[in-house]
Motif scaffolding. Structure first.
Motif, PDB file in Angstrom:
ATOM      1  N   VAL A  32       0.872  -1.179   0.000  1.00 39.20           N
ATOM      2  CA  VAL A  32       0.000   0.000   0.000  1.00 39.20           C
ATOM      3  C   VAL A  32       0.903   1.221   0.000  1.00 39.20           C
ATOM      4  N   VAL A  33       0.768   2.050  -1.035  1.00 37.51           N
ATOM      5  CA  VAL A  33       1.683   3.181  -1.200  1.00 37.51           C
ATOM      6  C   VAL A  33       0.877   4.474  -1.371  1.00 37.51           C
ATOM      7  N   HIS A  34       1.282   5.492  -0.629  1.00 40.75           N
ATOM      8  CA  HIS A  34       0.657   6.807  -0.721  1.00 40.75           C
ATOM      9  C   HIS A  34       1.588   7.755  -1.468  1.00 40.75           C
ATOM     10  N   PRO A  35       1.039   8.693  -2.227  1.00 40.88           N
ATOM     11  CA  PRO A  35       1.896   9.612  -2.988  1.00 40.88           C
ATOM     12  C   PRO A  35       2.892  10.394  -2.136  1.00 40.88           C
ATOM     13  N   ASN A  36       2.543  10.675  -0.889  1.00 42.48           N
ATOM     14  CA  ASN A  36       3.455  11.434  -0.024  1.00 42.48           C
ATOM     15  C   ASN A  36       4.389  10.546   0.791  1.00 42.48           C
ATOM     16  N   ASP A  37       4.375   9.231   0.506  1.00 43.40           N
ATOM     17  CA  ASP A  37       5.235   8.296   1.233  1.00 43.40           C
ATOM     18  C   ASP A  37       5.598   7.144   0.309  1.00 43.40           C
ATOM     19  N   TYR A  86      -2.363   3.640  -3.700  1.00 45.32           N
ATOM     20  CA  TYR A  86      -1.959   2.646  -4.691  1.00 45.32           C
ATOM     21  C   TYR A  86      -1.674   1.305  -4.031  1.00 45.32           C
ATOM     22  N   LEU A  87      -2.085   0.243  -4.707  1.00 46.09           N
ATOM     23  CA  LEU A  87      -1.742  -1.129  -4.328  1.00 46.09           C
ATOM     24  C   LEU A  87      -0.776  -1.619  -5.399  1.00 46.09           C
ATOM     25  N   ILE A  88       0.490  -1.765  -5.038  1.00 42.59           N
ATOM     26  CA  ILE A  88       1.515  -2.030  -6.045  1.00 42.59           C
ATOM     27  C   ILE A  88       2.191  -3.369  -5.760  1.00 42.59           C
ATOM     28  N   ALA A  89       2.117  -4.258  -6.749  1.00 47.82           N
ATOM     29  CA  ALA A  89       2.747  -5.572  -6.651  1.00 47.82           C
ATOM     30  C   ALA A  89       4.212  -5.433  -7.026  1.00 47.82           C
ATOM     31  N   HIS A  90       5.081  -5.626  -6.034  1.00 44.43           N
ATOM     32  CA  HIS A  90       6.509  -5.351  -6.187  1.00 44.43           C
ATOM     33  C   HIS A  90       7.307  -6.632  -5.978  1.00 44.43           C
ATOM     34  N   ASP A  91       8.246  -6.892  -6.865  1.00 41.00           N
ATOM     35  CA  ASP A  91       9.121  -8.047  -6.746  1.00 41.00           C
ATOM     36  C   ASP A  91      10.189  -7.732  -5.699  1.00 41.00           C
ATOM     37  N   THR A  92      10.123  -8.396  -4.559  1.00 38.29           N
ATOM     38  CA  THR A  92      11.032  -8.090  -3.456  1.00 38.29           C
ATOM     39  C   THR A  92      12.419  -8.712  -3.637  1.00 38.29           C
ATOM     40  N   GLY A 102      -0.726  -3.914 -10.181  1.00 35.82           N
ATOM     41  CA  GLY A 102      -1.232  -3.032  -9.138  1.00 35.82           C
ATOM     42  C   GLY A 102      -2.608  -2.506  -9.466  1.00 35.82           C
ATOM     43  N   ALA A 103      -3.039  -1.544  -8.675  1.00 32.33           N
ATOM     44  CA  ALA A 103      -4.344  -0.904  -8.846  1.00 32.33           C
ATOM     45  C   ALA A 103      -4.315   0.393  -8.051  1.00 32.33           C
ATOM     46  N   ARG A 104      -5.362   1.180  -8.193  1.00 30.60           N
ATOM     47  CA  ARG A 104      -5.452   2.405  -7.400  1.00 30.60           C
ATOM     48  C   ARG A 104      -6.821   2.480  -6.733  1.00 30.60           C
ATOM     49  N   LEU A 105      -6.834   3.101  -5.572  1.00 34.02           N
ATOM     50  CA  LEU A 105      -8.047   3.293  -4.788  1.00 34.02           C
ATOM     51  C   LEU A 105      -8.269   4.780  -4.564  1.00 34.02           C
ATOM     52  N   LEU A 106      -9.536   5.172  -4.601  1.00 35.36           N
ATOM     53  CA  LEU A 106      -9.904   6.556  -4.327  1.00 35.36           C
ATOM     54  C   LEU A 106     -11.229   6.553  -3.583  1.00 35.36           C
ATOM     55  N   LYS A 107     -11.295   7.316  -2.511  1.00 37.63           N
ATOM     56  CA  LYS A 107     -12.529   7.401  -1.739  1.00 37.63           C
ATOM     57  C   LYS A 107     -13.603   8.123  -2.572  1.00 37.63           C
ATOM     58  N   THR A 108     -14.839   7.669  -2.448  1.00 38.12           N
ATOM     59  CA  THR A 108     -15.900   8.239  -3.288  1.00 38.12           C
ATOM     60  C   THR A 108     -16.288   9.662  -2.887  1.00 38.12           C
TER      61      THR A 108
END
Length: 220
Positions: free
Chosen positions: A30-35, A78-84, A92-98
């Protein structure tokens, strides 16, 4: 700005094979634009451009090597699938509150904006009823999961876990009928919000799922 020609199915097959090999090392973050210390969000935008514009031939605007639009904003999660192990973003995908409204008050979220005729290419009939403005309802869009892998369930599971922690009640989706079937196969009670539509990019619809608390069983 131009639109590249759609790439061949062979390249999509190669992408599926690559994701299958790297799936054991993949973690959905789970990734936020400010982090975003690892700069996963720009890498996700680059992947979106390769998949949606180059592979699938979507007629959407893009900026150099990024596919980015008005719903990619400070409030997007953002939900980002990352190869560790080897690095790289695989999906990945993105989420936004309605309840989101842009600063100039011209943009809300995709399904609602389409319903009110604000999105060329997505008909107002995407929903039978007015899409909600509700603090405990979110929207998930721009999913990249590669249908021949198990990445889609991992992303959906991560979305449900995040939304459960946030106290969300429902998630709205704009995606393919196959994505809705996948959600149902995981135990989600997916409900179509309108009819299935088709264009040159494929078949799509709006649907909703209640958030599981706790989440469904583990993905195998």
């Amino acid at each position: 700005m131009g639109f590249p020609k759609k790439r061949r199915d062979k390249e999509l097959t190669t992408a599926n094979a690559t994701v299958r090999r790297r799936l054991p090392y993949t973690e959905v973050k789970v990734v936020h634009p400010n982090d975003d210390p690892k700069a996963l969000i720009p890498e996700f935008h680059r992947l979106r451009k390769r998949v949606f514009v180059e592979d699938m031939g979507w007629q959407v605007p893009f900026d150099e090597d990024l596919e980015i639009e008005q719903y990619d904003c400070a409030e997007t999660v953002y939900l980002i699938a990352h190869d560790t192990k080897f690095g790289g973003v695989l999906g990945g995908a993105r989420l936004l509150k309605t309840t989101h409204v842009s600063a100039d008050e011209t943009t809300s979220y995709m399904i609602r904006d389409a319903y009110f005729g604000r999105l060329p290419g997505i008909p107002a009939t995407i929903c039978r009823e007015t899409p909600p403005l509700d603090d405990d309802v979110w929207e998930l869009t721009r999913i990249i999961s590669f249908g021949q892998t198990n990445l889609g369930p991992k992303i959906l599971q991560a979305a449900n876990d995040f939304l459960a922690r946030e106290g969300a009640r429902t998630c709205l989706f704009l995606g393919s009928p196959a994505f809705m079937r996948m959600a149902r196969s995981m135990g989600f009670q997916a409900r179509a919000l309108g009819p299935i539509h088709s264009n040159e990019d494929g078949r799509y619809l709006a649907f909703s799922c209640d958030v599981f608390k706790p989440h469904p069983g583990p993905v195998h």
